[in-house]
Each structure stands twice: as structure tokens, then as C-alpha cells.
Design an enzyme around this catalytic site. Structure first.
Site, PDB file in Angstrom:
ATOM      1  N   LYS A 137       0.829  -1.220   0.000  1.00 55.71           N
ATOM      2  CA  LYS A 137       0.000   0.000   0.000  1.00 55.71           C
ATOM      3  C   LYS A 137       0.864   1.271   0.000  1.00 55.71           C
ATOM      4  O   LYS A 137       0.797   2.112   0.901  1.00 55.71           O
ATOM      5  CB  LYS A 137      -0.961   0.030   1.195  1.00 55.71           C
ATOM      6  CG  LYS A 137      -1.987  -1.102   1.197  1.00 55.71           C
ATOM      7  CD  LYS A 137      -3.009  -0.924   2.299  1.00 55.71           C
ATOM      8  CE  LYS A 137      -4.070  -1.999   2.319  1.00 55.71           C
ATOM      9  NZ  LYS A 137      -3.616  -3.299   2.829  1.00 55.71           N
ATOM     10  N   GLY A 155       6.555  10.421  -5.356  1.00 56.09           N
ATOM     11  CA  GLY A 155       7.166   9.476  -6.278  1.00 56.09           C
ATOM     12  C   GLY A 155       8.567   9.042  -5.898  1.00 56.09           C
ATOM     13  O   GLY A 155       8.898   7.848  -5.912  1.00 56.09           O
TER      14      GLY A 155
HETATM   15  O1  S5P Z   1      -9.691  -2.788   1.547  1.00 59.08           O
HETATM   16  C1  S5P Z   1      -8.881  -3.614   1.953  1.00 59.08           C
HETATM   17  C2  S5P Z   1      -7.658  -3.790   1.323  1.00 59.08           C
HETATM   18  C3  S5P Z   1      -6.812  -4.781   1.769  1.00 59.08           C
HETATM   19  S1  S5P Z   1      -5.393  -5.075   0.856  1.00 59.08           S
HETATM   20  N1  S5P Z   1      -9.183  -4.409   3.008  1.00 59.08           N
HETATM   21  C4  S5P Z   1      -8.343  -5.380   3.484  1.00 59.08           C
HETATM   22  O2  S5P Z   1      -8.716  -6.074   4.430  1.00 59.08           O
HETATM   23  N2  S5P Z   1      -7.121  -5.559   2.864  1.00 59.08           N
HETATM   24  C5  S5P Z   1      -6.161  -6.592   3.340  1.00 59.08           C
HETATM   25  O3  S5P Z   1      -6.758  -7.863   3.153  1.00 59.08           O
HETATM   26  C6  S5P Z   1      -5.789  -6.487   4.809  1.00 59.08           C
HETATM   27  O4  S5P Z   1      -4.613  -5.713   4.986  1.00 59.08           O
HETATM   28  C7  S5P Z   1      -5.587  -7.941   5.201  1.00 59.08           C
HETATM   29  O5  S5P Z   1      -4.246  -8.314   4.903  1.00 59.08           O
HETATM   30  C8  S5P Z   1      -6.495  -8.717   4.276  1.00 59.08           C
HETATM   31  C9  S5P Z   1      -7.829  -9.118   4.866  1.00 59.08           C
HETATM   32  O6  S5P Z   1      -7.655 -10.020   5.926  1.00 59.08           O
HETATM   33  P1  S5P Z   1      -8.869 -10.775   6.622  1.00 59.08           P
HETATM   34  O7  S5P Z   1      -8.212 -11.541   7.727  1.00 59.08           O
HETATM   35  O8  S5P Z   1      -9.827  -9.748   7.150  1.00 59.08           O
HETATM   36  O9  S5P Z   1      -9.506 -11.665   5.578  1.00 59.08           O
END
Ligand code: S5P
Length: 384
Positions: free
Chosen positions: A68, A73
Site C-alpha cells: 500500500k 514518487g
Molecule cells: O480494503 C482492503 C484492502 C486490503 S489489501 N481491506 C483489506 O482487508 N485488505 C487486506 O486484506 C488487509 O490488509 C488484510 O491483509 C487482508 C484481509 O484479511 P482478513 O483476515 O480480514 O480476511
């Protein structure tokens, strides 16, 4: 994805290299993508990255470092190519926010191009020079992946442990890959990390300095599929190692409650993606954002992939009690069917739903079946 019949991305959010690699090996057969947060892995080193790449090549998945990026830049270039993690060296996919402005995308693209060309160039030099180690050419992979799942740090796969002594100014034993890497670091004025130094000590196998080059095909596009049908050792072998390419996902929408992503911001992400079609492969989003024009001459169709986190299934055997809606920290969940069929997303990202399961591999298989069934249903209905 079609070869493995999987549109599942495992979010391997664990804190040690051994847990990460065990999870990757156990769930590898079921996933198309493995997402990492390398900065939460306390002992993440070049060895972890090399072992991850070996597992990616063996099981046929891509690694996505969920970094993320979100800065000016110049800074994101240094974060992407340098620091202790050197993400561009080992992660074919990463992601970025564009809230600092679209220059983030152009800067990451330029850094990726430089890393890829340095690795390809040094690799070609090594092959031409005959010090390839394994004597393989384009598309080949060097050392065999470790066969012992507990032996990831086998010397054949990864360099030996960091040498005690500091690396001096003596560089005559460096291989071409190491020289290219140092030239790249110098060009970017990036300090060499302890990883570089220990890796150079291992230049006999010349593996850690350009880890990617030994684990990725020199080709920058995927190999043609030699076989259709379910994944088998033969069909995965025909697929070859991942191509030496880097792609970016833009965070266009987030799964968390009350986030600040507005439709106008999402539209800016789409515009930035369209300007960089060769590097931006898609979005992290909660719905498909592709615009497909009917008829000819109506503008270029979008072909971006949408990867969607915030996905969970009800615990096995408790399906009738409904799904999991969120956690206590703002995460919101939907089912694979909801995001893939109803919202047009392509790849589901699942973390704790699999990681915390009693048997993560079995759970990964359940998610894979649910998500792939949903994907086929959408594609067969000819919905974008
Ligand atoms: O909008 C987002 C974007 C990301 S990359 N919501 C998220 O939850 N993530 C990532 O996806 C978050 O950083 C975590 O690594 C994963 C979701 O994990 P979970 O355990 O809730 O399925």
C-alpha cells in the site's frame, strides 16, 4: 487461474517466516495468488523471499506484497526497490494508493522497469558467461525447490546464513547479477542493506542478489499454457516459473467501515489505471470497475483484474446461520458469491478465514471451490 481453477488469493498475515512458508506450501495448490505483509514478518529476510519464490514456482501462484505505497514518487521508488525488504526484487505484484497524486504510479512503473531490466540483463550475462550455476537458460529455474517442507533454508535454495565479517571493498569475485544490483542501488543512491552484504557472501550460487532472476522466467509474458484441464504436476511444469514482470494494483475502494474512499476518488484511480495499462494490472476494490464498450471504435475496453478483500464464509457446518459480517476493528465481510457474481470482482482475498482455520489447506480448498464456482457462474452468464 484457469489452469488451477482458482481465483483465490490467500492473505498470509502471519508474523514469522516459518509460518508464512508453511502456509504457502500447504495452501499453494489451491491458490492463484499469495498476499504478504512482509513488514509484519519479524524475521523476513532474503531467504524468506527466495523460499517464497521457490514455492510460488512449485505451486504456480503469484506473490503479492500488500505494501500500500502512498507517498511522493521519489520516496515510493526507494521504498519499492530498497530498504530492508527490497520488494521489487521478489514480488511480482504490489499495490498503491494514489491519494498523493498519480505520480506514484509513474514512479513505481519506472522503478519496476529498471529492476526488471537490470535483472534480465544480468541474468543474460550470467548465462552467456556460463556461470549460471545450474546451466539453464531462459525460462529455467535454478536450484530445485526444497523437497523437505521444513527444510526451506536448504543451501540449494537460499544462500548460507549471513557471514560474521563485514564485506570489504574487494569486489572481484562478484557475479554479474551482484554488480548490476550494486549499480542499480548506486543509481538510486540506495544504501546497501545487510541483506545485500550477506547475499554477496553467497555469490557462489549467485542467488540472493537477484533472487527474482533465478526464480522467474526471463520472458516478461506468461508462457502459453501447454495443457488445459485441472492442475497437475505436468501442466504446472508447462506453465513454467512466473514471468519476470511487475504489476501494480490500485486501491480504488476499501473493505473497512466508514472509509474515506468516495466515488470521485475511485474514478481517479480508474483514470490513473487507464493511463498506465502496461503496469497497472487492476484494482483492490469491492466491485468490478471495468468499462466495456459495445461495438467498434468506441474506445479501448478495460481489462483490469479486481481483487477483493473482506471475504469470509460461515464456519463449515454452520452455513444456515448466515455469514460472518465483520470483525471488531472495522473489517466488513461478504461471501465469495456476493463479491464475484453480484459485484463483478475476480479474485477473492481471504486472510483469517483460512489462516485461523484448524486445517488451513482444507479451508483454502473450500474457499477455492466456492469462489471458482461463483466465477464460472458469472463468466458463463457473460457478465463483465
Ligand atoms: O480494503 C482492503 C484492502 C486490503 S489489501 N481491506 C483489506 O482487508 N485488505 C487486506 O486484506 C488487509 O490488509 C488484510 O491483509 C487482508 C484481509 O484479511 P482478513 O483476515 O480480514 O480476511
Amino acid at each position: 487461474m484457469s489452469l488451477k481453477r482458482s481465483n483465490l488469493c490467500l492473505s498470509a498475515d502471519v508474523t514469522t517466516s516459518s509460518a508464512l512458508l508453511r502456509l504457502a506450501d500447504a495452501c499453494g495448490p489451491h491458490i492463484a495468488v499469495l498476499k504478504t505483509h512482509a513488514d509484519i514478518v519479524g524475521d523476513f529476510t532474503a531467504r524468506t523471499a527466495a523460499a517464497l519464490q521457490a514455492l510460488a514456482a512449485r505451486h504456480g501462484f503469484l506473490v503479492f506484497e500488500d505494501r500500500k505505497f502512498g507517498d511522493i514518487g521519489h520516496t515510493v521508488q526507494m521504498q519499492y526497490t530498497g530498504g530492508p525488504l527490497r520488494i521489487a526484487d521478489w514480488a511480482p505484484i504490489t499495490n498503491a494508493h494514489i491519494f498523493p497524486g498519480p505520480a506514484v504510479v509513474a514512479s513505481l512503473e519506472a522503478a519496476a522497469a529498471q529492476v526488471v531490466s537490470a535483472a534480465v540483463c544480468s541474468r543474460r550475462t550470467e548465462i552467456t558467461g556460463g556461470d549460471d550455476g545450474a546451466g539453464r537458460g531462459d525460462g529455467g529455474s535454478d536450484a530445485e525447490p526444497a523437497s523437505d517442507p521444513t527444510g526451506f533454508f536448504d543451501a540449494a535454495v537460499v544462500p548460507p546464513p549471513a557471514a560474521e565479517e563485514e564485506y570489504g571493498e574487494e569486489h572481484e569475485h562478484e557475479d554479474a547479477a551482484t554488480r548490476a544490483r550494486r549499480a542499480h542501488l548506486a543509481a538510486h543512491q540506495i544504501a546497501e542493506s545487510p541483506l545485500d552484504r550477506s547475499a554477496r557472501k553467497a555469490s557462489v550460487v549467485s542467488i540472493a542478489t537477484t533472487i527474482s532472476a533465478t526464480r522467474e522466467s526471463l520472458s516478461t509474458s506468461p508462457s502459453a499454457l501447454a495443457a488445459a484441464g485441472p492442475a497437475s504436476p505436468e501442466s504446472l511444469a508447462a506453465l513454467g516459473p512466473p514471468p519476470m514482470a511487475r504489476g501494480l494494483l490500485l486501491l480504488a475502494q476499501m473493505s473497512s467501515a466508514d472509509n474515506a474512499f468516495t466515488p470521485a476518488y475511485t474514478a481517479l484511480c480508474v483514470a490513473a489505471a487507464r493511463k498506465h495499462r502496461g503496469f497497472v494490472m487492476g484494482y483492490v476494490a469491492q466491485e468490478g470497475l471495468n468499462e466495456v464498450h459495445e461495438g467498434e471504435g468506441e474506445g479501448e475496453n478495460d481489462n483490469f483484474i479486481t481483487m477483493t478483500p473482506g471475504v469470509a464464509l460461515p464456519p463449515r457446518g454452520q452455513e444456515e446461520h448466515g455469514g460472518v459480517t465483520g470483525d471488531a476493528q472495522g473489517q466488513r465481510y461478504n461471501t465469495p458469491w456476493r463479491v464475484v457474481v453480484e459485484r463483478g470482482c475476480d479474485v477473492v482475498i481471504v486472510g483469517r478465514g483460512i489462516v485461523n482455520a484448524e486445517d488451513p489447506a482444507e479451508e483454502a480448498q473450500r474457499y477455492r471451490e466456492e469462489a471458482w464456482t461463483a466465477y464460472l457462474a458469472r463468466v458463463r452468464a457473460h457478465r463483465p
